[in-house]
Design a protein around this motif. Structure first.
Motif, PDB file in Angstrom:
ATOM      1  N   TYR A 290       0.804  -1.468  -0.147  1.00  0.00           N
ATOM      2  CA  TYR A 290      -0.149  -0.197  -0.180  1.00  0.00           C
ATOM      3  C   TYR A 290       0.911   1.512  -0.359  1.00  0.00           C
ATOM      4  N   LEU A 291       0.828   2.552  -0.723  1.00  0.00           N
ATOM      5  CA  LEU A 291       1.680   3.058  -0.789  1.00  0.00           C
ATOM      6  C   LEU A 291       1.751   3.864   0.462  1.00  0.00           C
ATOM      7  N   ASP A 294       4.034   1.915   1.738  1.00  0.00           N
ATOM      8  CA  ASP A 294       5.432   2.565   1.207  1.00  0.00           C
ATOM      9  C   ASP A 294       5.954   3.786   1.123  1.00  0.00           C
ATOM     10  N   VAL A 317       7.347  -1.220  -6.087  1.00  0.00           N
ATOM     11  CA  VAL A 317       5.830   0.006  -5.596  1.00  0.00           C
ATOM     12  C   VAL A 317       6.147  -0.021  -7.593  1.00  0.00           C
ATOM     13  N   VAL A 324       1.762   4.536 -10.136  1.00  0.00           N
ATOM     14  CA  VAL A 324       1.726   5.395  -9.888  1.00  0.00           C
ATOM     15  C   VAL A 324       1.988   6.912  -9.988  1.00  0.00           C
ATOM     16  N   MET A 360      -1.431   9.110  -2.439  1.00  0.00           N
ATOM     17  CA  MET A 360      -0.997   8.299  -1.350  1.00  0.00           C
ATOM     18  C   MET A 360      -1.497   7.677  -0.195  1.00  0.00           C
TER      19      MET A 360
END
Length: 424
Positions: A290-291, A294, A317, A324, A360
């Protein structure tokens, strides 16, 4: 049925008792309760918990064909367990639209909007959803708390405060409404009041208190803005790092508090703290999912000087198959440059990206660390124009505090190259 209704209240109040729900064994646990357990596990956003949620979902699928509502819920859970948070949110939103009064789906939509950083949808969804509940429904107070947080995240502070008060009048122990009120105090620069409010609320509460670490993080943030550095360090050691499990995700707030502290007091030797955090975050490299998590792991790796870990994490990622945004890559790399002392690169990357950090997830207050770092990088490389631009276009410097006044003094002390040319 009474058991299911009780579980709904526990879920939306963040007090779902997993042991009690499973006391008679999984097969004896009603399907609706199993699905609520899965939602609650997924809200941790930790990969091992996601695996447990997927197993609960599979146990329901093994029962054979389900009714349309359960099938739709299973589908939304499936998207969530595979990391497609937008599809999961949309699936739960369809459930909310189709079945007004579905508190579990309302809660899931709210949490997923938070995890993907979609503040506008968060507010629109809950504002509409609460109209589907009777004023005497046992769950309505907790939904007011969700509504209060959504209003605050969208800048409607006065309305948020009123909604939080309503929630807390109905359920004085509502940790989420209390937390939303804390955000309102932060947004209006009421640091001393915020610290006092948290101390009063947390007095006598133990380690099992929902959101305990995060609430103490807010307390430390108030104290940090007030310049009470020793109080911040004490809170970090005795509250924020006093975890209930060894999982790294409990250290999300520890990371950005320590980072903010390093920005504001760079003379402090925090190396031992960072090494300790690195030890807890090191396994995350193999569990990235999960961002938002991360980002915190990446910060820790960079600040601990473990750039091999940081680079491998960012590579993982970007390879996960989920797009992203370019701005998020800039944010990651900007923080890396900051730790290597390349403040010009950090300032450039973060100045053009800090306003686009919402993908995010997290709250405005949590994402403020990006803006703080951007202006600090600009000041350290002597870029007056960039620092001034961040201050004028961002959100952090709208309020007054001793710490923010220090930033203002440092900015005023810089001589803009442009002004030098204008006045030879």
């Amino acid at each position: 049925m009474e058991w299911v209704e009780s579980a709904i209240i526990q879920l939306v109040s963040m007090k779902l008792d997993h042991e009690r729900c499973r006391a008679s064994g999984l097969s004896a646990t009603p399907v609706p309760v199993r699905l609520m357990l899965a939602v609650d596990l997924l809200c941790s956003m930790e990969r091992p918990a996601v695996a447990q949620a997927a197993a609960l979902r599979d146990s329901v699928l093994e029962n054979g064909p389900a009714d349309a509502r359960t099938t739709a819920l299973l589908s939304a859970l499936g998207f969530w367990t595979t990391g497609d948070l937008v599809a999961a949110r949309n699936g739960f939103q369809t459930l909310v639209d189709t079945y007004p009064g579905d508190a579990v789906s309302v809660f899931a939509v709210h949490m997923l909007d938070f995890f993907i950083g979609d503040g506008p949808h968060m507010l629109a969804s809950i504002a509409q959803a609460v109209t589907g509940f009777a004023t005497d429904d046992p769950v309505i107070g907790y939904l007011h708390g969700l509504h209060g947080f959504s209003l605050e995240e969208n800048g409607h502070i006065d309305a948020a405060i009123e909604r939080c008060r309503t929630a807390l009048e109905l359920n004085p122990d509502d940790i989420y409404a209390m937390h939303a009120m804390v955000h309102c105090l932060y947004e209006t620069g009421r640091h001393e009041e915020g610290s006092r409010y948290i101390r009063d609320y947390m007095r006598g509460r133990d380690a099992s208190t929902p959101m305990r670490i995060h609430v103490w993080w807010h307390y430390a943030l108030f104290e940090l803005h007030a310049g009470n550095i020793q109080e911040v360090l004490a809170c970090y050691r005795f509250a924020i790092r006093r975890k209930t499990s060894p999982r790294s995700a409990e250290d999300l707030d520890a990371v950005t508090l320590l980072w903010r502290l390093a920005l504001i007091r760079p003379s402090l030797d925090l190396s031992a703290y960072w090494r300790s955090l690195f030890q807890d975050w090191e396994p995350y490299l193999e569990e990235n999912w999960y961002l938002f998590n991360d980002f915190h792991a990446y910060l820790t790796y960079c600040q601990a000087g473990e750039y091999g870990h940081a680079d491998a994490l960012l590579e993982a990622v970007l390879a996960r198959g989920k797009e992203v945004p370019e701005e998020m890559v800039d944010i990651f790399l900007g923080f890396r440059s900051f730790t290597t002392g390349d403040y010009a690169d950090a300032a450039t990357r973060l100045a053009r990206s800090f306003g686009q950090s919402y993908p995010m997830g997290g709250s405005n207050a949590q994402r403020d660390v990006v803006e703080h770092t951007a202006v600090e990088a600009a000041l350290r490389c002597g870029n007056h124009e960039l620092a001034h631009h961040i201050r004028e276009t961002g959100r952090v410097f709208r309020h007054q505090s001793p710490v923010l006044r220090e930033y203002g003094d440092r900015l005023a002390a810089l001589v803009s190259p442009l002004s030098t040319h204008d006045h030879p």
